[in-house]
Design a protein around this motif. Sequence first.
Motif, PDB file in Angstrom:
ATOM      1  N   THR A  10       0.838  -1.206   0.000  1.00 22.32           N
ATOM      2  CA  THR A  10       0.000   0.000   0.000  1.00 22.32           C
ATOM      3  C   THR A  10       0.874   1.257   0.000  1.00 22.32           C
ATOM      4  O   THR A  10       1.627   1.479  -0.919  1.00 22.32           O
ATOM      5  CB  THR A  10      -1.027  -0.025   1.156  1.00 22.32           C
ATOM      6  OG1 THR A  10      -0.380  -0.246   2.390  1.00 22.32           O
ATOM      7  CG2 THR A  10      -2.072  -1.079   0.919  1.00 22.32           C
ATOM      8  N   ALA A  11       0.810   2.084   1.050  1.00 18.39           N
ATOM      9  CA  ALA A  11       1.597   3.328   1.096  1.00 18.39           C
ATOM     10  C   ALA A  11       2.967   3.108   1.728  1.00 18.39           C
ATOM     11  O   ALA A  11       3.734   4.049   1.893  1.00 18.39           O
ATOM     12  CB  ALA A  11       0.838   4.389   1.871  1.00 18.39           C
ATOM     13  N   ASP A  12       3.271   1.885   2.088  1.00 16.32           N
ATOM     14  CA  ASP A  12       4.526   1.570   2.754  1.00 16.32           C
ATOM     15  C   ASP A  12       5.427   0.770   1.815  1.00 16.32           C
ATOM     16  O   ASP A  12       5.096   0.533   0.673  1.00 16.32           O
ATOM     17  CB  ASP A  12       4.265   0.762   4.028  1.00 16.32           C
ATOM     18  CG  ASP A  12       3.412   1.533   5.032  1.00 16.32           C
ATOM     19  OD1 ASP A  12       3.536   2.767   5.082  1.00 16.32           O
ATOM     20  OD2 ASP A  12       2.630   0.894   5.739  1.00 16.32           O
ATOM     21  N   ILE A  13       6.564   0.342   2.326  1.00 17.41           N
ATOM     22  CA  ILE A  13       7.486  -0.521   1.569  1.00 17.41           C
ATOM     23  C   ILE A  13       7.945  -1.637   2.484  1.00 17.41           C
ATOM     24  O   ILE A  13       8.078  -1.436   3.691  1.00 17.41           O
ATOM     25  CB  ILE A  13       8.691   0.272   1.002  1.00 17.41           C
ATOM     26  CG1 ILE A  13       9.508  -0.552   0.021  1.00 17.41           C
ATOM     27  CG2 ILE A  13       9.574   0.789   2.107  1.00 17.41           C
ATOM     28  CD1 ILE A  13       8.988  -0.525  -1.360  1.00 17.41           C
ATOM     29  N   GLY A  14       8.174  -2.789   1.924  1.00 20.08           N
ATOM     30  CA  GLY A  14       8.643  -3.915   2.714  1.00 20.08           C
ATOM     31  C   GLY A  14      10.028  -4.351   2.288  1.00 20.08           C
ATOM     32  O   GLY A  14      10.474  -4.053   1.178  1.00 20.08           O
ATOM     33  N   ILE A  15      10.692  -5.047   3.184  1.00 19.89           N
ATOM     34  CA  ILE A  15      11.994  -5.654   2.898  1.00 19.89           C
ATOM     35  C   ILE A  15      11.882  -7.130   3.256  1.00 19.89           C
ATOM     36  O   ILE A  15      11.450  -7.468   4.355  1.00 19.89           O
ATOM     37  CB  ILE A  15      13.125  -5.028   3.728  1.00 19.89           C
ATOM     38  CG1 ILE A  15      13.194  -3.528   3.544  1.00 19.89           C
ATOM     39  CG2 ILE A  15      14.470  -5.680   3.369  1.00 19.89           C
ATOM     40  CD1 ILE A  15      14.078  -2.829   4.570  1.00 19.89           C
ATOM     41  N   ALA A  16      12.269  -7.979   2.330  1.00 18.26           N
ATOM     42  CA  ALA A  16      12.354  -9.418   2.592  1.00 18.26           C
ATOM     43  C   ALA A  16      13.821  -9.800   2.434  1.00 18.26           C
ATOM     44  O   ALA A  16      14.499  -9.307   1.533  1.00 18.26           O
ATOM     45  CB  ALA A  16      11.494 -10.194   1.608  1.00 18.26           C
ATOM     46  N   ALA A  17      14.327 -10.637   3.324  1.00 19.83           N
ATOM     47  CA  ALA A  17      15.740 -11.017   3.273  1.00 19.83           C
ATOM     48  C   ALA A  17      15.900 -12.492   3.599  1.00 19.83           C
ATOM     49  O   ALA A  17      15.066 -13.087   4.279  1.00 19.83           O
ATOM     50  CB  ALA A  17      16.555 -10.165   4.238  1.00 19.83           C
ATOM     51  N   LEU A  18      17.014 -13.041   3.116  1.00 23.60           N
ATOM     52  CA  LEU A  18      17.407 -14.419   3.404  1.00 23.60           C
ATOM     53  C   LEU A  18      18.866 -14.426   3.816  1.00 23.60           C
ATOM     54  O   LEU A  18      19.651 -13.601   3.351  1.00 23.60           O
ATOM     55  CB  LEU A  18      17.265 -15.297   2.159  1.00 23.60           C
ATOM     56  CG  LEU A  18      15.874 -15.589   1.649  1.00 23.60           C
ATOM     57  CD1 LEU A  18      15.954 -16.280   0.296  1.00 23.60           C
ATOM     58  CD2 LEU A  18      15.125 -16.453   2.645  1.00 23.60           C
ATOM     59  N   GLY A  19      19.232 -15.382   4.649  1.00 21.15           N
ATOM     60  CA  GLY A  19      20.627 -15.544   5.025  1.00 21.15           C
ATOM     61  C   GLY A  19      20.903 -16.954   5.485  1.00 21.15           C
ATOM     62  O   GLY A  19      19.995 -17.645   5.957  1.00 21.15           O
ATOM     63  N   ASP A  20      22.142 -17.375   5.347  1.00 15.50           N
ATOM     64  CA  ASP A  20      22.525 -18.701   5.827  1.00 15.50           C
ATOM     65  C   ASP A  20      22.574 -18.740   7.352  1.00 15.50           C
ATOM     66  O   ASP A  20      22.467 -19.806   7.949  1.00 15.50           O
ATOM     67  CB  ASP A  20      23.880 -19.116   5.249  1.00 15.50           C
ATOM     68  CG  ASP A  20      23.785 -19.406   3.759  1.00 15.50           C
ATOM     69  OD1 ASP A  20      22.699 -19.789   3.280  1.00 15.50           O
ATOM     70  OD2 ASP A  20      24.799 -19.234   3.067  1.00 15.50           O
ATOM     71  N   SER A  21      22.734 -17.583   7.970  1.00 21.35           N
ATOM     72  CA  SER A  21      22.735 -17.474   9.435  1.00 21.35           C
ATOM     73  C   SER A  21      21.780 -16.353   9.824  1.00 21.35           C
ATOM     74  O   SER A  21      21.404 -15.525   8.988  1.00 21.35           O
ATOM     75  CB  SER A  21      24.141 -17.146   9.943  1.00 21.35           C
ATOM     76  OG  SER A  21      24.511 -15.835   9.543  1.00 21.35           O
ATOM     77  N   ILE A  22      21.416 -16.314  11.092  1.00 23.30           N
ATOM     78  CA  ILE A  22      20.540 -15.238  11.547  1.00 23.30           C
ATOM     79  C   ILE A  22      21.259 -13.887  11.434  1.00 23.30           C
ATOM     80  O   ILE A  22      20.642 -12.868  11.139  1.00 23.30           O
ATOM     81  CB  ILE A  22      19.993 -15.503  12.964  1.00 23.30           C
ATOM     82  CG1 ILE A  22      18.793 -14.592  13.239  1.00 23.30           C
ATOM     83  CG2 ILE A  22      21.089 -15.362  14.010  1.00 23.30           C
ATOM     84  CD1 ILE A  22      17.972 -14.991  14.447  1.00 23.30           C
ATOM     85  N   GLY A  23      22.576 -13.887  11.608  1.00 28.56           N
ATOM     86  CA  GLY A  23      23.341 -12.653  11.430  1.00 28.56           C
ATOM     87  C   GLY A  23      23.244 -12.137  10.009  1.00 28.56           C
ATOM     88  O   GLY A  23      23.067 -10.938   9.779  1.00 28.56           O
ATOM     89  N   GLU A  24      23.342 -13.046   9.024  1.00 26.28           N
ATOM     90  CA  GLU A  24      23.209 -12.633   7.622  1.00 26.28           C
ATOM     91  C   GLU A  24      21.802 -12.120   7.337  1.00 26.28           C
ATOM     92  O   GLU A  24      21.631 -11.196   6.540  1.00 26.28           O
ATOM     93  CB  GLU A  24      23.541 -13.786   6.684  1.00 26.28           C
ATOM     94  CG  GLU A  24      25.014 -14.050   6.550  1.00 26.28           C
ATOM     95  CD  GLU A  24      25.327 -15.101   5.486  1.00 26.28           C
ATOM     96  OE1 GLU A  24      24.384 -15.697   4.899  1.00 26.28           O
ATOM     97  OE2 GLU A  24      26.521 -15.322   5.242  1.00 26.28           O
ATOM     98  N   LEU A  25      20.789 -12.720   7.967  1.00 24.70           N
ATOM     99  CA  LEU A  25      19.426 -12.231   7.788  1.00 24.70           C
ATOM    100  C   LEU A  25      19.327 -10.782   8.262  1.00 24.70           C
ATOM    101  O   LEU A  25      18.827  -9.921   7.534  1.00 24.70           O
ATOM    102  CB  LEU A  25      18.429 -13.097   8.555  1.00 24.70           C
ATOM    103  CG  LEU A  25      17.024 -12.499   8.665  1.00 24.70           C
ATOM    104  CD1 LEU A  25      16.376 -12.362   7.292  1.00 24.70           C
ATOM    105  CD2 LEU A  25      16.171 -13.321   9.603  1.00 24.70           C
ATOM    106  N   TYR A  26      19.806 -10.497   9.472  1.00 22.05           N
ATOM    107  CA  TYR A  26      19.733  -9.131   9.996  1.00 22.05           C
ATOM    108  C   TYR A  26      20.576  -8.173   9.158  1.00 22.05           C
ATOM    109  O   TYR A  26      20.194  -7.029   8.939  1.00 22.05           O
ATOM    110  CB  TYR A  26      20.158  -9.088  11.466  1.00 22.05           C
ATOM    111  CG  TYR A  26      19.193  -9.785  12.395  1.00 22.05           C
ATOM    112  CD1 TYR A  26      17.822  -9.561  12.319  1.00 22.05           C
ATOM    113  CD2 TYR A  26      19.655 -10.672  13.353  1.00 22.05           C
ATOM    114  CE1 TYR A  26      16.940 -10.208  13.172  1.00 22.05           C
ATOM    115  CE2 TYR A  26      18.778 -11.318  14.209  1.00 22.05           C
ATOM    116  CZ  TYR A  26      17.421 -11.074  14.111  1.00 22.05           C
ATOM    117  OH  TYR A  26      16.545 -11.718  14.959  1.00 22.05           O
ATOM    118  N   GLU A  27      21.732  -8.633   8.663  1.00 24.88           N
ATOM    119  CA  GLU A  27      22.543  -7.805   7.768  1.00 24.88           C
ATOM    120  C   GLU A  27      21.739  -7.442   6.521  1.00 24.88           C
ATOM    121  O   GLU A  27      21.728  -6.285   6.089  1.00 24.88           O
ATOM    122  CB  GLU A  27      23.813  -8.549   7.330  1.00 24.88           C
ATOM    123  CG  GLU A  27      24.852  -8.726   8.382  1.00 24.88           C
ATOM    124  CD  GLU A  27      25.997  -9.635   7.928  1.00 24.88           C
ATOM    125  OE1 GLU A  27      25.956 -10.165   6.785  1.00 24.88           O
ATOM    126  OE2 GLU A  27      26.939  -9.834   8.720  1.00 24.88           O
TER     127      GLU A  27
END
Length: 138
Positions: A10-27
């Motif tokens: 809608t009026a916002d934006i989303g970010i989807a991410a993947l990582g091999d580790s939880i640290g990579e996900l947050y990065e």
Amino acid sequence: MKHFEHFEHTADIGIAALGDSIGELYEGLAEGLAEFICPRAAVATAAVREVAVEAEDGEALAVDFLSAVLNVIQADRFMIAAVRAREADEHRIVAELVGEPYDPTRHEIHTEVKAVTYHLLKVAREAGRWGGRVVLDL
């Protein structure tokens, strides 16, 4: 290997991410946030800021961490080229934000982000990888 992408909401934006580790996900989530505000290719890797955040679960940690990253960008006017998680689990992250102070002659600000929301928030381990998504209030 980390990855992020933006998605419309809608009026916002989303970010989807993947990582091999939880640290990579947050990065990936943090780099997606930074990229949405100012293209990371225009940002030099001249300085480092550290962010440390604790929360009760992985989803709350994602919101709190991204809110801390947003604060560094907006309040400290520090543009981010890369994010490196030094320590990360579902309750705590210590990360280095690599970049430089805002320079209006080189950094184009795409939009202002008001807040990181809990709407459609997800952080989960699936099929051996960490995945997550977050919606940003513009």
